[in-house]
Scaffold this active site. Sequence first.
Site, short mmCIF file in Angstrom:
data_model
loop_
_atom_site.label_atom_id
_atom_site.label_comp_id
_atom_site.label_asym_id
_atom_site.label_seq_id
_atom_site.Cartn_x
_atom_site.Cartn_y
_atom_site.Cartn_z
N GLU A 109 0.79 -1.08 0.00
CA GLU A 109 -0.20 0.14 -0.12
C GLU A 109 0.92 1.09 -0.05
O GLU A 109 0.71 2.24 -0.91
CB GLU A 109 -0.88 -0.11 1.30
CG GLU A 109 -1.77 1.00 1.46
CD GLU A 109 -1.66 1.79 2.84
OE1 GLU A 109 -1.41 2.80 3.01
OE2 GLU A 109 -2.04 0.98 3.75
N HIS A 110 1.83 1.36 0.96
CA HIS A 110 2.93 2.20 0.76
C HIS A 110 3.66 2.52 -0.70
O HIS A 110 3.92 3.71 -0.95
CB HIS A 110 3.90 2.23 1.92
CG HIS A 110 3.37 2.70 3.33
ND1 HIS A 110 3.95 3.55 3.88
CD2 HIS A 110 2.40 2.02 3.97
CE1 HIS A 110 3.41 3.68 5.16
NE2 HIS A 110 2.08 2.87 5.25
ZN LIG Z 1 1.16 2.62 7.10
#
Ligand SMILES: [Zn+2]
Length: 1002
Positions: A109-110
């Site tokens: 996600e990052h």
């Molecule tokens: Zn995070």
Amino acid sequence: RWVFVGARLTNNDLSLGKSSFQGQNPSWRFRSTSATERALQYQAGQKIHGFTVKEVVAVPDLFLTAVKLTHDNTGAQYLHAARDDKNNLFSVQLRTTPMDNTGVPHILEHTVLCGSEKYPCRDPFFKMLNRSLSTFMNAFTASDFTMYPFSTQNGKDFQNLLSVYLDAVFFPCLRELDFWQEGWRLENENPTDPTSPLVFKGVVFNEMKGAFSDNERVYAQHLQNKLYPDHTYGVVSGGEPLAIPDLSWKQLKHFHATHYHPSNARFFTYGDLPLEQHLKQIQEEALSKFERTEPDTAVPNQPHWDRPVRLPIQYHCSSFISDAVVVSFRCPSLCSITDTFEGFTLSLLSSLMISGPNSPFYKTLIEPKIGTDFSSVVGYDGSTKEASFSIGLQGMAEEDTEKVKQIIVQTIDEIIANGFEEERIEALLHKIEIQMKHQSTSFGLSLASYIASCWNHDGDPVQLLKISDSVAQFRKALKDNPRFLQEKVLHYFKDNTHRLTLSMSPDEAYLEKQVKAEQEKLQKKVQALSESDKKDIYEKGKLYANTYRRIARQRHEKDACICLMVLSPSDICVPVQYCEQPTNGMVYFRAMCSLNTLPEDLKLYVPLFCSVITKMGCGGLDYRQQAQQMELKTGGMSISTSVNPDYSNMDMYEQGVLLSSSCLERNLPDMFHLWSDIFNSPHFDDEERLRVLVMMSAQELANGISYSGHMYAMTRAARSLTPIGELQETFGGMEQVKFMKRIAEMPDLTQVLRTLPRIKRHILNPLNMRCAVNATPQKMSDATGQLDNFMSNVASNKKDRKPVRSDITEEPNFKPCQMKTFFPMPFPINFVSECIRTVPFTHEDYASLNILSRMMTAKYLHGEIREKGGAYGGGARVGGGLFTFYSYRDPNSLQTLSTFRKSVDWVRSGQFTQQDIDEAKLSVFSAVDSPVAPSNKGMGRFLSGITDELKQAHRERLFAVTDKSLVDVAGRYLGIGQRTCGVAILGPENDTIKKDPSWVVK
Ligand SMILES: [Zn+2]
């Protein structure tokens, strides 16, 4: 916990808060061009840009039309909620089901936000955050899905953001550098010194280390892992700190390829923009480039246990609350969350069992004071595929564990035998009505998170939106079978053998063990390295040190509106601000009561007074009946402290308590009746009741330190700089935490009980009040009359009328002074703050300082503190006459203080561009002009007195800020020795600070 928060996101980045439903101004019915009506014209079977319409449903409860579609080639699912709301939202969610603790979905996600094919520059996401008019941009990792939502009020902005989001999710670069940066890496402790020892670094690594120092979070994580041990819920989706370094870059890319595919995706759009345009763009820019796959991401049901399980776990001791054991008792309801009505029934049942002083578990667990409060995870939880229910206590003695289990079993038996009072069920259904009507500005986001979990497991999101259907079905079920709820309790709570008892107890050596485990892991990794590996690590480390990015994600909501300030016609002459708004049938009543006459020695008690005054009983009602009435007749009534700085003089401020309440129009007389009773005849005679409330407050404060440590550090740093800073420390800082701990430990509370009426006399007095009412224009005159009535009710027995009133306190003799305070804490990360006394809101330099704080955050502090320093966050802000630096979950302490200093040098050397200034301006403006809910219109003005003219003047000054004025104010206010500053750190034992006499160690 509110019944409709079906999707409790275990998100790792930002708290969504409670989802709430807003109704909409019903005028849409009369506009033929409304988005809601236009959407009704779609037909099932219709083909649009590669999609096929499956279903079109009007949802009048929520004033929207739902259109369900499927993408023909890939099978991607799509839901559009057409609604006449300008704040349009997009979200794409992927089912991400990790099978290990490396945190792969979280690190992914990052990493996807670090650059993509079309936007290969570093961090397009964060660049957009600077340049867009978005009202929300973020990403979340839950335990079984990852979600990328944004919202904006501007159509062009929507297209731009959609393009960036689609490219990030489906075509990210996932460069090796990004992986090491965001996930984990080995690096020299000092990146410019190749002889310094190697340590673990990485954004997610540090973020999760911080998260795992929060006992409540650890407990919740264990509950889920141990209750569903056999598949994805048995692992930590965010990443267990010591498992994170087992993840490789290759594994990350593989996880992306298998999970971030349209066949595994659900798209959601919301608002008044046309659906076709969205479909066209999504098809052209993403979906047309994929073929269908069979994603193997479904979560199987947890095999059912044939006998209950019990497990002990340990946690680090907190110095702020006496050692405590937590016990929870949890059973999956066997019910799949995709069964909408069953989920609705169980969440309702959960509220009946645990919410408020009239609930059975409150009576049997909280009131006997075996523990301080319910455990942090309590009630229905629909965030996993099979829902669960937990009940438990925290702050209890270890030897009471069996007793608590016994009580839980007995309570369930009693519920099965006796059921619930009809009035409590009605109160709950009333609450649902309120929740549907209450408007929020982020309705689209609430909706997206509300449907996320159910939809993620192929449940029908449209069914979930038809709340009235569920209510009607519920009423019918109860009518057909009066034992309907009792039978559910029997089935799910009594006859269910899939139960877990989890107890958590403090371990003195917990922290030590963790440090040792990390050291061992590190040793293993380092021993495996060759000399050339080490050289490589050093070279890369230098590279990181020269790259920084990202800006703080915070957005403050401010309001701009035109309000009418008039005096109430009643003879008491209480100032009232009326604000006519499309509130959809709700009335919002608020009042500010001054603390000016309150003796100094009572000030520390004010927060305690606020937290208990609406919960002790009043008039003819005991506290249970009072709670019942509030639930039946209002949307909530509460009192909190409120300290407002004067906008032109830093040594002036207003101190008070704020009464907040809301209700349906028809219940306004009842609500004012309750307020009258609280003013005229509150009950201050029940010591047992007070003890329960005190223990809950003290527990809540102690639990809050590990996730709002930066707030405590900032409040403490400001303490010696302004009179308002001092008062804020008293009301909400570490001083208050210690005070409440002391009260909670007192064996006898009669002295406290005697203090409450003294405070009441000073605070709940119409002579010290001003009020604000937000209601529909049709209801305003009626509301005025009732407010008048209320005023004469509460004023009638006041004989000592003082003619003079003064809202503002001035302390011209206040002398700001330098102060450095350190609070040793039992967790391995720091919260650091430095605060500098500057100028008030109307001063000509305020605008420059405001822009400066944004620019320093985005262009320097975030990079230095987060990317290089490894903290979860950091930045600068202005307000209350102060310029404040802070860091959040920071491995460093003193080094961060010198980073704050260096940021000032950075500005003064002028190493920023016009573009940097423009972005900071845009971000300040978008905060100033962000949408305000009808319930909150005018509140900024009510509290701070800042008029639209003052705001406009501020806007113009913001606009006029130049590079010269930024360098100039940085030198004049933030340079060393220029102004008085305060410093505070919360963190683990620190030898350097201990030896330095300029520090006060608490
Ligand atoms: Zn995070």
